[in-house]
Design an enzyme around this catalytic site. Structure first.
Site, short mmCIF file in Angstrom:
data_model
loop_
_atom_site.label_atom_id
_atom_site.label_comp_id
_atom_site.label_asym_id
_atom_site.label_seq_id
_atom_site.Cartn_x
_atom_site.Cartn_y
_atom_site.Cartn_z
N ALA A 128 0.86 -1.18 0.00
CA ALA A 128 0.00 0.00 0.00
C ALA A 128 0.90 1.23 0.00
CB ALA A 128 -0.87 -0.01 1.26
N GLY A 168 0.74 -5.18 0.52
CA GLY A 168 -0.32 -5.17 -0.47
C GLY A 168 0.16 -5.66 -1.83
N GLU A 171 -0.13 -9.22 -1.70
CA GLU A 171 -1.58 -9.52 -1.66
C GLU A 171 -2.20 -9.41 -3.06
OE1 GLU A 171 -1.90 -6.77 1.76
OE2 GLU A 171 -3.23 -8.27 2.62
N GLU A 191 3.83 -5.83 7.13
CA GLU A 191 2.91 -4.86 7.76
C GLU A 191 3.12 -4.78 9.26
OE1 GLU A 191 2.08 -6.93 5.35
OE2 GLU A 191 0.59 -6.07 4.00
C1 3H9 Z 1 0.33 -2.46 3.32
O1 3H9 Z 1 0.68 -2.91 2.27
C2 3H9 Z 1 -1.04 -2.61 3.88
C3 3H9 Z 1 -1.85 -3.61 3.14
O2 3H9 Z 1 -1.61 -4.91 3.60
C4 3H9 Z 1 -3.30 -3.40 3.41
C5 3H9 Z 1 -3.95 -2.25 2.75
C6 3H9 Z 1 -5.44 -2.19 3.03
N1 3H9 Z 1 4.51 3.44 0.15
O3 3H9 Z 1 13.20 2.37 1.54
P1 3H9 Z 1 13.66 3.13 0.36
C7 3H9 Z 1 9.26 5.18 -0.51
S1 3H9 Z 1 1.37 -1.54 4.27
C8 3H9 Z 1 4.95 4.67 -0.12
O4 3H9 Z 1 14.63 4.23 0.56
P2 3H9 Z 1 14.90 0.74 -0.64
C9 3H9 Z 1 10.19 5.57 0.62
O5 3H9 Z 1 9.54 6.37 1.58
C10 3H9 Z 1 2.86 -1.44 3.31
N2 3H9 Z 1 6.25 4.99 -0.26
O6 3H9 Z 1 14.22 2.16 -0.80
C11 3H9 Z 1 11.28 6.30 -0.14
O7 3H9 Z 1 10.81 7.61 -0.41
P3 3H9 Z 1 11.82 8.85 -0.40
C12 3H9 Z 1 3.63 -2.69 3.33
C13 3H9 Z 1 7.12 4.01 -0.11
O8 3H9 Z 1 15.21 0.29 -1.99
C14 3H9 Z 1 11.34 5.54 -1.47
O9 3H9 Z 1 10.11 4.84 -1.59
N3 3H9 Z 1 4.88 -2.47 2.66
C15 3H9 Z 1 6.74 2.70 0.18
O10 3H9 Z 1 15.98 0.80 0.36
C16 3H9 Z 1 12.46 4.53 -1.51
O11 3H9 Z 1 12.36 3.69 -0.36
C17 3H9 Z 1 5.97 -2.10 3.32
O12 3H9 Z 1 5.98 -1.99 4.51
C18 3H9 Z 1 5.37 2.43 0.31
N4 3H9 Z 1 4.89 1.18 0.58
O13 3H9 Z 1 13.76 -0.20 -0.02
C19 3H9 Z 1 7.19 -1.85 2.48
N5 3H9 Z 1 7.84 1.93 0.29
O14 3H9 Z 1 12.85 8.54 -1.45
C20 3H9 Z 1 7.91 -0.62 2.95
C21 3H9 Z 1 8.88 2.75 0.06
O15 3H9 Z 1 10.95 10.02 -0.70
N6 3H9 Z 1 9.03 -0.30 2.12
N7 3H9 Z 1 8.45 3.99 -0.19
O16 3H9 Z 1 12.40 8.89 0.98
C22 3H9 Z 1 10.21 -0.96 2.24
O17 3H9 Z 1 10.37 -1.89 2.98
C23 3H9 Z 1 11.35 -0.44 1.41
O18 3H9 Z 1 11.06 0.89 1.07
C24 3H9 Z 1 11.62 -1.24 0.11
C25 3H9 Z 1 12.63 -0.48 -0.78
C26 3H9 Z 1 12.18 -2.61 0.46
C27 3H9 Z 1 10.35 -1.41 -0.68
#
Ligand code: 3H9
Length: 765
Positions: A128, A168, A171, A191
């Site tokens: 998400a 998501g 999912e 999450e």
């Molecule tokens: C969910 O999915 C809920 C659902 O189950 C239910 C819904 C009803 N959204 O970390 P990085 C941004 S909850 C928005 O430096 P990396 C991050 O802020 C979600 N933005 O890169 C950054 O922005 P900025 C479950 C996001 O390569 C930029 O992307 N998912 C999101 O080191 C680069 O990120 C998670 O918890 C996002 N979901 O790592 C995954 N993700 O450049 C959370 C990242 O402006 N994310 N951004 O600062 C991560 O674990 C890592 O970001 C990821 C990439 C591994 C994806």
């Protein structure tokens, strides 16, 4: 209608409509944090969840424009949908709408027989869009609508995971009929780390695919696995070698050749039926959650959802439970804190006067001076990521001893299965011991980790100046001394910086990068990048005594020392703070670090016992009794053989009481609430000064330091975020009260007074 819930298709239940939406004014700003716009209530929620400056810097202005897209093309009889929402393809409005449109288009085209869904950029879908939590209403489809469209497709859909499929994102893949992936794709439901649960059907579909026990482990740990392991678990159908899209299309053709059957996980029930009537699975999960996620709210919600997947009867009944539990998580303060931390971790890499494209040096070799606890740990950090490192000691004996400790550490990791024997040998081979400064000269970065004394360090810098090649980074692992004084001992202050590792350096995630007045932006950018290379969380600090962390901790430990003289016991204080969630209390920390460090330093400096600060008197007395802490099994606590958790000792309480008497301090009962406030508010008060003086760039950087270097509980969001949640006005009122009772150590920071007077929060600084 609640925006986030609408966009993600979570029903707007009663629990939710009473959410934080219309509750109290924001602790951050003092202003109401809901808006009157019917579509904007969650804008307030996210303001509550993140410091406002983070929000502003992320420019989340309400907008109806769709964000992200899904490209559509046909390749023969296959429709190829490609999610494109850089950098990591979260499920923003445009992606949700694009998924819905893409599937509809494919279904409407008789020439299309199957669909392949993949991602552009480095991710499949990162989940998400966290930045949409509470943002303005977006046009377009909700996630539920998009997922229903995918799952309702009469033509088989193959999800082709080109990279990260998280939350998501996974999912979405579970709503497709089949899943293939490149071997390097990380797959996970993280999450729980945000205080949430997989709320787009993940808690219902995963157990149907892999069974309740595996699903619980996967969701509660939040840890990703790579595609081959996901294939073993049964999440991925095939790992593709070579071009992913070609492989996925070939896979789709195999399915078509076999009759083109769709396969909907919602209709698969054999795995959950097998788990029905087996409560042990859930008892086990609760035990694991209690051990690994103490005090966390989301794990129990996850377990309830998986229980529903097994026992609720049909899929939709389970989905209803998931929606309710997701809403409870979303509404929980832990979720607010954890999402604050998610953004804070990413913000701290951003330095206003060091542009993102600043030239950095590739650090291919390193040198460390000193092979004691810190030097050895720092050397391991380099070896762990494959960077060769030369370690300098003055005497062969000390070098042998230090290298022996490093080997033992690796052997312990081997025994615990954390590395293989081959890795142990590779890492040891990257370490070279030396007794001569000349051997360090070719390193790209040198870090001194010698005795914490400015004169000693200045001498080391003079020697480094002579031997290090031009352009090398010359760093000090000081925990609070003046980096500029060290830089002044060289003719290249632009290359000098502080790199403050935390003990044990090979384990602790925090790295304070301390900029001197002449550190060049290239040196700063390279050092921040080095932090990332070493798997650390690097936070930039200005050069001031104690930097961010140790400057703040001084007030914390001083107060702990004071309250025990006034009536509390060390065990009460440690109990209050561990109950709050700290990894350990101040006296447990003292025992870990070693009580003798301060005692020996005072003796060396010839300080008259009568002039020793009163808060150090008890520790010094313990040292006189040869109670140095964990290192010799006795300190504030008594430690059994090799045990790290001590037991309280009545003799220590007697020593404390005796010391109060000698100092003429009348003891009285001090309640837990006062103990907590007196220990934590100095962190906040000093944090305000650090912020006002520009030593920390932002309040959330201070939170990062405290969470990752000092064991502050992550579910509080760090001391500054926590203080805002208490209400800065309440914090200030208590600080003023303590000032009256205990003197000017409690003088409120001007910034705190100003923010309260103006009704503002740290985001306004
Ligand atoms: C969910 O999915 C809920 C659902 O189950 C239910 C819904 C009803 N959204 O970390 P990085 C941004 S909850 C928005 O430096 P990396 C991050 O802020 C979600 N933005 O890169 C950054 O922005 P900025 C479950 C996001 O390569 C930029 O992307 N998912 C999101 O080191 C680069 O990120 C998670 O918890 C996002 N979901 O790592 C995954 N993700 O450049 C959370 C990242 O402006 N994310 N951004 O600062 C991560 O674990 C890592 O970001 C990821 C990439 C591994 C994806």
């Amino acid at each position: 209608m609640n925006t986030f819930l609408h966009d993600y298709g979570v029903p707007d239940t009663d629990t939710l409509s009473g959410l934080i939406l219309m509750k109290t004014p924001s602790r951050l700003t003092g202003r109401p944090f809901f808006t009157s716009h019917p579509n904007l209530p969650f804008y307030g929620l996210i303001q509550y969840a993140c410091a406002p400056h983070i929000l502003r810097s992320r420019n989340r202005i309400p907008t109806m424009a769709l964000k992200g897209q899904v490209h559509y093309e046909t390749r023969g009889d296959i429709a190829l949908l490609t999610v494109d929402n850089p950098p990591v393809n979260p499920l923003s409005s445009g992606v949700r709408q694009g998924l819905l449109d893409g599937v509809e288009k494919a279904l409407a085209n008789d020439a299309v027989k199957a669909v392949v869904l993949t991602g552009a950029n480095r991710a499949f879908i990162a989940g998400a869009d966290i930045s949409e939590f509470g943002a303005a209403a977006t046009a377009g489809a909700s996630l539920n609508e998009a997922l229903n469209k995918l799952e309702g497709s009469s033509k088989p859909i193959v999800a082709a995971l080109n990279g990260t499929a998280f939350g998501g994102g996974l999912e979405v893949a579970l709503c497709c009929d089949y899943r293939v992936a490149v071997a390097t794709a990380p797959v996970g439901l993280p999450e729980v780390k945000l205080g949430l649960l997989p709320g787009a059907g993940g808690t219902q579909r995963l157990p149907r695919l892999v069974g309740a026990s595996r699903a619980l482990n996967f969701i509660i740990s939040g840890e990703p696995v790579l595609a081959p392991e996901a294939a073993e678990l049964g999440i991925i159908d095939r790992v593709i070698d070579g071009d992913l899209v070609d492989g996925a299309i070939a896979y789709a053709h195999e399915i078509l050749a076999a009759g083109g059957k769709t396969r909907k996980i919602r209709n698969e029930s054999s795995a959950v039926e097998a788990d029905r009537g087996n409560p042990d699975i859930f008892a086990e999960a609760r035990k694991t959650a209690a051990a690994t996620m103490r005090g966390r709210f989301a794990p129990e919600m996850i377990i309830r959802c998986v229980e529903a997947a097994v026992n609720a009867g049909d899929f939709d009944a389970g989905m209803k439970v998931e929606a309710e539990c997701f809403a409870q998580c979303l509404n929980h303060p832990q979720r607010q804190s954890l999402i604050h931390m998610f953004f804070a971790e990413r913000e701290c890499a951003k330095i206003p006067d060091v542009p993102k494209d600043t030239k950095t040096v590739d650090l291919k070799s390193a040198a460390v001076i000193g092979c004691g606890t810190m030097g050895g740990g720092i050397a391991m950090c380099f070896a762990n990521v494959g960077i060769p490192v030369t370690i300098l000691e003055m005497e062969q004996d000390a070098l042998d001893r230090g290298m022996g400790v490093i080997r033992k550490n690796y052997e312990r990791m081997l025994a615990r299965g954390r590395i293989t024997e081959a890795e142990l040998n590779e890492r040891m081979a990257l370490l070279t011991g030396s007794l001569a400064y000349e051997d360090l000269g070719s390193a790209d970065v040198v870090i001194e980790a010698v005795y914490e004394n400015i004169d000693v360090k200045v001498e080391v810098f003079k020697k480094l100046e002579q031997v290090m090649k031009q352009g090398a980074i010359i760093a000090s692992n000081t925990s609070g001394l003046d980096v500029d004084k060290m830089a002044a001992a060289t003719s290249r202050p632009q290359d000098v910086i502080g790199l403050h590792f935390f003990s044990p350096a090979n384990i602790m995630r925090l790295l304070e990068v301390v900029r001197g007045k002449d550190s060049s932006i290239e040196t700063i950018a390279t050092s921040m990048k080095l932090g990332k290379t070493l798997n650390k969380l690097a936070v930039l600090s200005g050069n001031a005594p104690g930097f961010i962390g140790n400057r703040m901790v001084a007030g914390y430990t001083r107060q702990a020392g004071e309250v025990i003289l006034q009536g509390a016991t060390p065990y009460q204080v440690d109990g209050v703070l561990t109950q709050f969630g700290m990894a350990m209390g101040p006296f447990q920390m003292n025992d870990l670090v070693g009580l003798d460090l301060g005692w020996r330093a005072r003796k060396l400096a010839g300080i008259d016992p009568a002039n020793v600060p009163i808060t150090a008197r008890v520790a010094d007395k313990l040292c006189e009794l040869e109670r140095f802490g964990q290192k010799n099994g006795r300190g504030f606590y008594i430690y059994g053989d090799n045990s790290r958790s001590g037991t309280p000792d009545p003799e220590v309480v007697e020593i404390v009481e005796q010391t109060s008497k000698e100092l003429g301090i009348e003891r009285r009962p001090i309640d837990d609430d006062e103990v907590l406030k007196r220990c934590l508010y100095p962190l906040v008060n000093e944090g305000c000064r650090i912020l006002e003086q520009g030593i920390a760039i932002r309040a959330s950087d201070i939170d990062i330091v405290y969470l990752n270097g000092y064991g502050f509980p992550d579910v509080t969001g760090g001391p500054m975020f926590w203080a805002e949640q208490q209400g800065l006005d309440n914090v200030l009122a208590d600080i003023r009260k303590f000032q009256k009772e205990y003197g000017d150590a409690w003088e409120p920071a001007p910034l705190l007074e100003r923010l309260v007077a103006e009704g503002k929060g740290f985001g306004d600084v």
